[in-house]
Scaffold this motif. Structure first.
Motif, PDB file in Angstrom:
ATOM      1  N   TYR A 123       0.853  -1.189   0.000  1.00 54.71           N
ATOM      2  CA  TYR A 123       0.000   0.000   0.000  1.00 54.71           C
ATOM      3  C   TYR A 123       0.888   1.237   0.000  1.00 54.71           C
ATOM      4  CZ  TYR A 123       0.517   0.035   5.181  1.00 54.71           C
ATOM      5  OH  TYR A 123       0.995   0.064   6.478  1.00 54.71           O
ATOM      6  N   ASP A 124       0.285   2.406  -0.297  1.00 56.51           N
ATOM      7  CA  ASP A 124       1.044   3.621  -0.617  1.00 56.51           C
ATOM      8  C   ASP A 124       1.224   4.603   0.534  1.00 56.51           C
ATOM      9  OD1 ASP A 124       1.132   3.070  -3.593  1.00 56.51           O
ATOM     10  OD2 ASP A 124      -1.036   3.233  -3.323  1.00 56.51           O
ATOM     11  N   VAL A 125       0.213   4.736   1.383  1.00 59.82           N
ATOM     12  CA  VAL A 125       0.214   5.763   2.429  1.00 59.82           C
ATOM     13  C   VAL A 125       0.087   5.086   3.787  1.00 59.82           C
ATOM     14  CG1 VAL A 125      -0.935   7.827   3.334  1.00 59.82           C
ATOM     15  CG2 VAL A 125      -0.854   7.432   0.862  1.00 59.82           C
ATOM     16  N   CYS A 126       1.024   5.385   4.694  1.00 61.12           N
ATOM     17  CA  CYS A 126       1.046   4.728   6.004  1.00 61.12           C
ATOM     18  C   CYS A 126       1.105   5.766   7.118  1.00 61.12           C
ATOM     19  CB  CYS A 126       2.263   3.793   6.090  1.00 61.12           C
ATOM     20  SG  CYS A 126       2.402   2.857   7.637  1.00 61.12           S
ATOM     21  N   ILE A 127       0.335   5.531   8.184  1.00 56.05           N
ATOM     22  CA  ILE A 127       0.370   6.364   9.382  1.00 56.05           C
ATOM     23  C   ILE A 127       1.122   5.587  10.450  1.00 56.05           C
ATOM     24  CG2 ILE A 127      -0.992   7.608  11.114  1.00 56.05           C
ATOM     25  CD1 ILE A 127      -3.370   7.446   9.094  1.00 56.05           C
ATOM     26  N   GLY A 128       2.263   6.124  10.896  1.00 50.66           N
ATOM     27  CA  GLY A 128       3.068   5.398  11.874  1.00 50.66           C
ATOM     28  C   GLY A 128       4.071   6.303  12.553  1.00 50.66           C
ATOM     29  N   SER A 129       4.951   5.721  13.368  1.00 51.01           N
ATOM     30  CA  SER A 129       5.919   6.518  14.107  1.00 51.01           C
ATOM     31  C   SER A 129       7.038   6.983  13.177  1.00 51.01           C
ATOM     32  CB  SER A 129       6.489   5.721  15.284  1.00 51.01           C
ATOM     33  OG  SER A 129       7.093   4.528  14.845  1.00 51.01           O
ATOM     34  N   TRP A 130       7.399   8.252  13.301  1.00 53.45           N
ATOM     35  CA  TRP A 130       8.357   8.853  12.368  1.00 53.45           C
ATOM     36  C   TRP A 130       9.706   8.148  12.386  1.00 53.45           C
ATOM     37  CZ3 TRP A 130      13.172  10.748  13.321  1.00 53.45           C
ATOM     38  CH2 TRP A 130      13.508  10.958  14.664  1.00 53.45           C
ATOM     39  N   LEU A 137      10.653   5.488   0.474  1.00 55.23           N
ATOM     40  CA  LEU A 137       9.543   6.204   1.094  1.00 55.23           C
ATOM     41  C   LEU A 137       9.986   7.608   1.442  1.00 55.23           C
ATOM     42  CD1 LEU A 137      10.080   6.553   4.423  1.00 55.23           C
ATOM     43  CD2 LEU A 137       9.577   4.127   4.391  1.00 55.23           C
ATOM     44  N   GLN A 138       9.008   8.493   1.642  1.00 55.43           N
ATOM     45  CA  GLN A 138       9.290   9.842   2.129  1.00 55.43           C
ATOM     46  C   GLN A 138       8.242  10.235   3.163  1.00 55.43           C
ATOM     47  OE1 GLN A 138       9.742  11.960  -1.761  1.00 55.43           O
ATOM     48  NE2 GLN A 138      11.794  12.469  -1.031  1.00 55.43           N
ATOM     49  N   TYR A 139       8.657  11.118   4.062  1.00 52.49           N
ATOM     50  CA  TYR A 139       7.826  11.527   5.185  1.00 52.49           C
ATOM     51  C   TYR A 139       7.085  12.814   4.838  1.00 52.49           C
ATOM     52  CZ  TYR A 139       6.739  12.155  10.192  1.00 52.49           C
ATOM     53  OH  TYR A 139       6.115  12.303  11.410  1.00 52.49           O
ATOM     54  N   VAL A 140       5.762  12.763   4.912  1.00 55.39           N
ATOM     55  CA  VAL A 140       4.907  13.868   4.481  1.00 55.39           C
ATOM     56  C   VAL A 140       4.649  14.878   5.599  1.00 55.39           C
ATOM     57  CG1 VAL A 140       2.626  14.490   3.558  1.00 55.39           C
ATOM     58  CG2 VAL A 140       3.774  12.396   2.779  1.00 55.39           C
ATOM     59  N   CYS A 141       4.232  14.386   6.752  1.00 58.94           N
ATOM     60  CA  CYS A 141       3.869  15.282   7.851  1.00 58.94           C
ATOM     61  C   CYS A 141       3.790  14.504   9.159  1.00 58.94           C
ATOM     62  CB  CYS A 141       2.528  15.962   7.579  1.00 58.94           C
ATOM     63  SG  CYS A 141       1.125  14.823   7.399  1.00 58.94           S
ATOM     64  N   ALA A 180       3.729   8.691   5.982  1.00 56.10           N
ATOM     65  CA  ALA A 180       4.760   8.431   4.975  1.00 56.10           C
ATOM     66  C   ALA A 180       4.088   7.923   3.706  1.00 56.10           C
ATOM     67  CB  ALA A 180       5.774   7.413   5.476  1.00 56.10           C
ATOM     68  N   VAL A 181       4.733   8.150   2.576  1.00 57.99           N
ATOM     69  CA  VAL A 181       4.172   7.723   1.289  1.00 57.99           C
ATOM     70  C   VAL A 181       5.277   7.080   0.457  1.00 57.99           C
ATOM     71  CG1 VAL A 181       4.558   9.976   0.196  1.00 57.99           C
ATOM     72  CG2 VAL A 181       2.796   8.472  -0.712  1.00 57.99           C
ATOM     73  N   ARG A 182       4.914   6.078  -0.307  1.00 57.95           N
ATOM     74  CA  ARG A 182       5.871   5.410  -1.186  1.00 57.95           C
ATOM     75  C   ARG A 182       6.305   6.351  -2.305  1.00 57.95           C
ATOM     76  NH1 ARG A 182       7.941   0.275  -0.086  1.00 57.95           N
ATOM     77  NH2 ARG A 182       8.231   0.151  -2.345  1.00 57.95           N
ATOM     78  N   LYS A 183       7.593   6.280  -2.690  1.00 59.16           N
ATOM     79  CA  LYS A 183       8.110   7.152  -3.740  1.00 59.16           C
ATOM     80  C   LYS A 183       7.450   6.887  -5.093  1.00 59.16           C
ATOM     81  CE  LYS A 183      12.710   8.295  -1.960  1.00 59.16           C
ATOM     82  NZ  LYS A 183      14.171   8.195  -2.221  1.00 59.16           N
ATOM     83  N   GLU A 184       7.015   5.643  -5.335  1.00 56.98           N
ATOM     84  CA  GLU A 184       6.359   5.336  -6.603  1.00 56.98           C
ATOM     85  C   GLU A 184       5.079   6.146  -6.771  1.00 56.98           C
ATOM     86  OE1 GLU A 184       6.608   1.363  -4.655  1.00 56.98           O
ATOM     87  OE2 GLU A 184       7.669   3.208  -4.124  1.00 56.98           O
ATOM     88  N   ALA A 185       4.349   6.326  -5.662  1.00 59.60           N
ATOM     89  CA  ALA A 185       3.107   7.102  -5.708  1.00 59.60           C
ATOM     90  C   ALA A 185       3.405   8.568  -6.007  1.00 59.60           C
ATOM     91  CB  ALA A 185       2.350   6.966  -4.394  1.00 59.60           C
ATOM     92  N   ILE A 186       4.485   9.091  -5.422  1.00 59.26           N
ATOM     93  CA  ILE A 186       4.877  10.477  -5.684  1.00 59.26           C
ATOM     94  C   ILE A 186       5.284  10.645  -7.141  1.00 59.26           C
ATOM     95  CG2 ILE A 186       6.511  12.311  -5.090  1.00 59.26           C
ATOM     96  CD1 ILE A 186       6.726  11.030  -2.292  1.00 59.26           C
ATOM     97  N   ALA A 187       5.994   9.647  -7.668  1.00 58.48           N
ATOM     98  CA  ALA A 187       6.448   9.716  -9.059  1.00 58.48           C
ATOM     99  C   ALA A 187       5.275   9.739 -10.036  1.00 58.48           C
ATOM    100  CB  ALA A 187       7.353   8.528  -9.371  1.00 58.48           C
ATOM    101  N   ARG A 188       4.163   9.098  -9.650  1.00 56.03           N
ATOM    102  CA  ARG A 188       2.976   9.095 -10.518  1.00 56.03           C
ATOM    103  C   ARG A 188       2.276  10.445 -10.517  1.00 56.03           C
ATOM    104  NH1 ARG A 188       1.824   3.950  -7.921  1.00 56.03           N
ATOM    105  NH2 ARG A 188       0.173   4.944  -6.694  1.00 56.03           N
ATOM    106  N   ASP A 189       2.458  11.217  -9.445  1.00 54.73           N
ATOM    107  CA  ASP A 189       1.704  12.472  -9.312  1.00 54.73           C
ATOM    108  C   ASP A 189       2.484  13.464  -8.450  1.00 54.73           C
ATOM    109  OD1 ASP A 189      -0.123  14.493  -8.914  1.00 54.73           O
ATOM    110  OD2 ASP A 189      -1.496  13.296  -7.706  1.00 54.73           O
TER     111      ASP A 189
END
Length: 333
Positions: free
Chosen positions: A91-98, A111-115, A235-244
């Motif tokens: 899956y693409d978007v995960c809520i977890g400990s930084w 992956l990259q950290y969004v907020c 956090a979000v997967r880099k593949e998802a960012i690359a798509r949009d």
């Protein structure tokens, strides 16, 4: 003349092929259609407070309003499987400990950290009413704690640097499987104190009226360092960012709106999450009202957001809880 006719017919065919696209405005809609076709998968963990975020966002249509094709989140009950599936790209978007995301990033996971969405106020050491009165009083006492967790390592680092105490050599640490067990042992007088985090803190306070918080990691860190101690984030997967390329900004906006709704309309948010959270509604309300479960959106697209994570990562490195500080590649910009 014949060549001219062929060119003209070719031109007409090309114009005809383009006409429907022009009429539908596909030039404008193409990015949105690409996002909708690609989809975006996310997940939550139950029992736990992550369902409060996912359920509220979907119920209030915040995802759709921000053009996020998230759909129904995949529900997990195992923390290990939850993170492993994200690392595997299921899956693409995960809520977890930084810090979990930071350690995965440093090991090469794309992956990259969004907020950040909560602060370290969630992490506490609790005790009975007649138990230790300060963290210094834990010397030689039994501390129940889930030692395999990043949260334990974070609390250990905070206490070591801010109070000058290494919990593992100062106290007798009794390992438990989960944060709920820490509270259970304290309630049964089988441990002098317990390291846990919300909503388990509020569960214990409800069940044992004289139970109290001995040490709050987030409050102590803010008081001494002057910054928020980040805890849970997105956090979000880099593949998802690359798509949009616009995904990061829209995720930030959606989570900011979601947290604003939860904090300003807590009763409504708790009702929406309901039984899915696995946490009684009055306990959730108590945790939020006490500011121990402190929802706060901090975007990594801001200097402040990045500064909180860099400072916290340096803090953990100094205390052996992270192999090295995060680099700019960790941040979703």
């Amino acid at each position: 003349m014949h060549a001219h006719a062929l060119s003209r017919r070719a031109l007409l065919r090309a114009a005809s092929a383009l006409a429907p696209s022009a009429a539908l405005g596909l030039g404008t809609l193409a990015p949105a259609l690409t996002r909708a076709q690609a989809g975006l998968k996310w997940a939550n963990l139950a029992p736990g407070f992550t369902t409060l975020l996912t359920d509220y966002m979907v119920a209030k249509g915040i995802d759709k309003a921000n053009d996020l094709p998230l759909g129904k989140p995949t529900a997990y009950t195992s923390v290990t499987t939850y993170y492993n599936d994200f690392v595997a790209g299921n899956y693409d978007v995960c809520i977890g400990s930084w810090d979990t995301f930071a350690s995965r990033h440093l090991s090469g996971v794309p992956l990259q950290y969004v907020c950040s969405v909560t602060t370290g106020n969630m992490i506490n050491i609790v005790t009975q009413g007649k138990g230790p009165s300060a963290v210094q009083d834990l010397k030689g006492k039994t501390l129940a704690a889930p030692q395999s967790t990043g949260t334990y390592r974070m609390m250990r680092a905070v206490v070591k640097e801010l109070a000058g105490i290494d919990l593992e050599s100062y106290a007798v640490v009794q390992n438990v499987d989960n944060p709920a067990a820490s509270v259970t042992l304290v309630m049964a007088n089988r441990a002098d104190a317990g390291l846990t985090w919300e909503p388990n803190v509020s569960v214990g306070l409800k069940r044992v009226p004289d139970m109290r918080v001995l040490y709050n990691a987030g409050e102590e860190y803010r008081r001494k360092v002057g910054l928020d101690l980040p805890y849970f984030g997105v956090a979000v997967r880099k593949e998802a960012i690359a798509r949009d390329a616009t995904l990061i900004a829209r995720l930030n906006k959606a989570f900011a709106q979601c947290i604003d709704g939860i904090t300003s309309k807590t009763d409504e948010a708790v009702t929406i999450a309901g039984a899915n959270s696995g946490i009684p509604s009055d306990v959730l309300k108590t945790a939020i009202a006490s500011k121990r479960l402190e929802f706060k959106h901090t975007s990594m697209q801001t200097d402040e957001g990045r500064r909180t994570i860099i400072a916290a990562s340096e803090f953990l490195v100094r205390n052996g809880s992270l192999v090295k500080t995060v680099d700019n590649g960790f941040f979703a910009l």
